[in-house]
Design a protein around this motif. Structure first.
Motif, mmCIF file in Angstrom:
data_model
loop_
_atom_site.group_PDB
_atom_site.id
_atom_site.type_symbol
_atom_site.label_atom_id
_atom_site.label_comp_id
_atom_site.label_asym_id
_atom_site.label_seq_id
_atom_site.Cartn_x
_atom_site.Cartn_y
_atom_site.Cartn_z
ATOM 1 N N ASP A 285 0.839 -1.204 0.000
ATOM 2 C CA ASP A 285 0.000 0.000 0.000
ATOM 3 C C ASP A 285 0.872 1.252 0.000
ATOM 4 N N HIS A 286 0.439 2.246 -0.729
ATOM 5 C CA HIS A 286 1.124 3.528 -0.853
ATOM 6 C C HIS A 286 2.585 3.370 -1.279
ATOM 7 N N PRO A 287 2.820 2.651 -2.362
ATOM 8 C CA PRO A 287 4.203 2.543 -2.856
ATOM 9 C C PRO A 287 4.690 3.909 -3.327
ATOM 10 N N ALA A 288 5.988 4.107 -3.278
ATOM 11 C CA ALA A 288 6.555 5.394 -3.686
ATOM 12 C C ALA A 288 7.933 5.171 -4.288
ATOM 13 N N ILE A 289 8.296 6.043 -5.191
ATOM 14 C CA ILE A 289 9.635 6.024 -5.763
ATOM 15 C C ILE A 289 10.601 6.610 -4.743
ATOM 16 N N ALA A 290 11.742 5.966 -4.548
ATOM 17 C CA ALA A 290 12.724 6.462 -3.585
ATOM 18 C C ALA A 290 13.149 7.877 -3.965
ATOM 19 N N PRO A 291 13.152 8.805 -3.020
ATOM 20 C CA PRO A 291 13.539 10.183 -3.349
ATOM 21 C C PRO A 291 14.980 10.295 -3.839
ATOM 22 N N GLU A 292 15.804 9.277 -3.536
ATOM 23 C CA GLU A 292 17.194 9.319 -3.992
ATOM 24 C C GLU A 292 17.343 9.035 -5.486
ATOM 25 N N SER A 293 16.331 8.403 -6.111
ATOM 26 C CA SER A 293 16.438 8.031 -7.525
ATOM 27 C C SER A 293 16.554 9.277 -8.380
ATOM 28 N N ALA A 294 17.548 9.263 -9.253
ATOM 29 C CA ALA A 294 17.797 10.425 -10.103
ATOM 30 C C ALA A 294 17.007 10.375 -11.396
ATOM 31 N N GLY A 295 16.474 9.231 -11.736
ATOM 32 C CA GLY A 295 15.725 9.100 -12.984
ATOM 33 C C GLY A 295 15.400 7.642 -13.245
ATOM 34 N N ALA A 296 14.602 7.399 -14.280
ATOM 35 C CA ALA A 296 14.180 6.038 -14.604
ATOM 36 C C ALA A 296 15.341 5.226 -15.152
ATOM 37 N N MET A 297 15.510 4.011 -14.621
ATOM 38 C CA MET A 297 16.540 3.083 -15.088
ATOM 39 C C MET A 297 15.913 1.875 -15.782
ATOM 40 N N TYR A 298 14.587 1.752 -15.735
ATOM 41 C CA TYR A 298 13.845 0.680 -16.409
ATOM 42 C C TYR A 298 14.260 -0.707 -15.945
ATOM 43 N N ASP A 299 14.794 -0.809 -14.737
ATOM 44 C CA ASP A 299 15.271 -2.093 -14.225
ATOM 45 C C ASP A 299 15.148 -2.052 -12.705
ATOM 46 N N ALA A 300 13.916 -1.856 -12.212
ATOM 47 C CA ALA A 300 13.720 -1.543 -10.798
ATOM 48 C C ALA A 300 14.046 -2.695 -9.864
ATOM 49 N N THR A 301 14.289 -3.895 -10.394
ATOM 50 C CA THR A 301 14.706 -4.984 -9.513
ATOM 51 C C THR A 301 16.192 -4.888 -9.192
ATOM 52 N N GLU A 302 16.875 -3.941 -9.793
ATOM 53 C CA GLU A 302 18.286 -3.723 -9.501
ATOM 54 C C GLU A 302 18.432 -2.440 -8.675
#
Length: 480
Positions: A285-302
């Motif tokens: 519930d309420h998933p969010a992108i980590a604020p540290e992420s600088a941009g999409a890497m298209y490989d979120a399991t890494e």
């Protein structure tokens, strides 16, 4: 009456995560079409034409069921999002005029290759909850076939070739229905079914069932599929119930909901319950992108840090191939090459669990040195290598259920639920060979094992890469 919606503002906070769902696995590191893992595309949420799915383990529809508590004349907003795969071929300009299809077109900054690109599609509507009762609402949709041509110009300003994009027609239907449940509260079960209804059928001509035909037909099915299909649902008045942590009175009703090939969670800002994201990927519930992420890497399991560093370390030729594979891959290359040191340092890690203890401002700072007598000093160090017993993982043995277990012992793996991840659960009931007995500095004991019948066991043994279980997670086999 159902009407078309436009970018519902309630979805703004949830759309970041929805974008990650949409593009998860779209193009994997090292971001080149030639990489083996980029040749089998579209791993998540693929709704294929109905004639293709059943015989090949893929699905033509997904079903979402959630519970909601609408208030008054509440209105439901819905956004179906998916990728439409378009096939891109590469053609080289001929000296005498015209074009010829090629496997590669070399330019100064990139190498263009054939590739299936994903274009984002939306089906949006708003409908009063009252209209969803009874037979509900059915919304068919179509995305027409089309051809697009993009001219490619070389450094000399002359036409070097062109990209030809072919998009196949997609047909689908969205079915919505709400049923009010019996009980003390005004609760509805909302059912949303997304179905691919494309009439396409596989081609014939080669030996039926051969691997080549199956691969070729899947390649033909993908441009007619809804890729990474997911739903955003929003109520303008009222709320949804959590499907993973419902209130006690709703647990039975939640358990009766049927979700097929999708996983609905509360989305948007924390503390709100008016938006649901129904995703083909399991989320909390309420998933969010980590604020540290600088941009999409298209490989979120890494891990972003690893991907950024590895991508920046690609050779110039590898980067040219990645840039020519896809515009999104090119953006990843540019991002990795331009990350400043302070952003990379921010990616190095954050311990969010401490925030519940320390608060948002972090731990209280020590402003003066404590008195010498106020500092706790144990009689012996917490770990003293000089005084510790000499450990020998290759010879040490421990007692499990009254029997000695050590290197060479055969054990049955029974991972415990307290500390088990999904990979361990897959090994439940498998026989394994104990390779070493390890003791950590906190007094814990760990058994390093290799699984029997693992073809890579010799390589793991040579590299010292084992699986680790605690003594209460194994049973000694009688023939050991």
């Amino acid at each position: 009456m159902a009407t078309t919606a436009t970018a519902d503002p309630r979805f703004a906070a949830a759309r970041q995560v929805a974008d990650a769902v949409l593009l998860e696995g779209y193009v994997l590191y090292p971001y080149r079409a030639s990489a083996a893992k980029n040749r089998l595309r579209w791993q998540f949420g693929v709704l294929v034409p109905p004639v293709w799915g059943p015989a090949h383990g893929e699905h033509a529809c997904q079903r979402t069921e959630v519970l909601m508590e609408p208030k008054g004349d509440a209105t439901l907003a819905l956004e179906l999002r998916f990728l439409h795969a378009q096939r891109r071929t590469v053609q080289r300009a001929l000296d005498g005029g015209g074009f010829a299809e090629v496997d590669e077109l070399h330019l100064a900054d990139r190498v263009l290759v054939p590739w299936d690109e994903g274009t984002e599609e939306h089906v949006e509507l708003t409908v009063p909850v009252a209209e969803l009762t009874g037979d509900g609402v059915t919304v068919p949709f179509t995305r027409p076939a089309r051809d697009d041509i993009e001219t490619v110009v070389g450094d000399d300003g002359r036409t070097a070739g062109r990209l030809v994009r072919r998009t196949e027609e997609i047909e689908g239907v969205l079915r919505l229905r709400a049923v009010e449940l019996d009980g003390a509260y005004r609760v509805f079960r909302l059912t949303a079914v997304v179905e691919n209804t494309s009439p396409w059928t596989p081609g014939v001509g080669a030996a039926a069932g051969s691997d080549a035909v199956v691969a070729a037909d899947r390649e033909a099915a993908l441009p007619r599929s809804l890729v990474a299909a997911h739903l955003l649902l929003g109520l303008d008045s009222g709320s949804f119930l959590s499907m993973t942590d419902p209130p006690e009175w709703a647990r039975e009703a939640v358990a009766a909901c049927e979700n097929l090939h999708t996983w609905p969670v509360l989305a948007g800002e924390a503390g709100r319950a008016d938006v649901v994201l129904s995703s083909p990927i399991i989320l909390e519930d309420h998933p969010a992108i980590a604020p540290e992420s600088a941009g999409a890497m298209y490989d979120a399991t890494e891990i972003d840090e690893i991907l950024a560093l590895r991508t920046a370390a690609l050779t110039d030729q590898e980067k040219r191939e990645a840039r020519g594979t896809d515009a999104r891959a090119a953006a990843v290359i540019d991002l990795a090459d331009s990350l400043p040191p302070e952003v990379l340092e921010r990616l190095h890690g954050a311990v969010r669990s401490l925030r519940e203890v320390t608060g948002p401002d972090g731990p209280e700072q020590i402003t003066e040195i404590p008195d010498e007598e106020a500092v706790f000093r144990p009689d012996t160090p917490w770990w003293d290598p000089a005084g510790a017993d000499t450990a020998d993982p290759a010879r040490d043995r421990i007692t499990v259920d009254g029997a000695p277990v050590g290197p060479g012992s055969r054990v049955l793996l029974r991972p415990g639920p307290r500390r088990t991840d999904a990979q361990d659960l897959f090994l439940h009931g498998r026989a394994a060979l104990v390779e070493a007995v390890l003791h950590d500095v906190d007094g814990g004991v760990h058994l390093a094992v290799t699984v029997e019948d693992d073809p890579g066991a010799d390589i793991r043994r040579e590299q010292g890469r084992f699986l680790y279980f605690q003594p209460d997670e194994v049973t000694l086999l009688e023939d050991a």
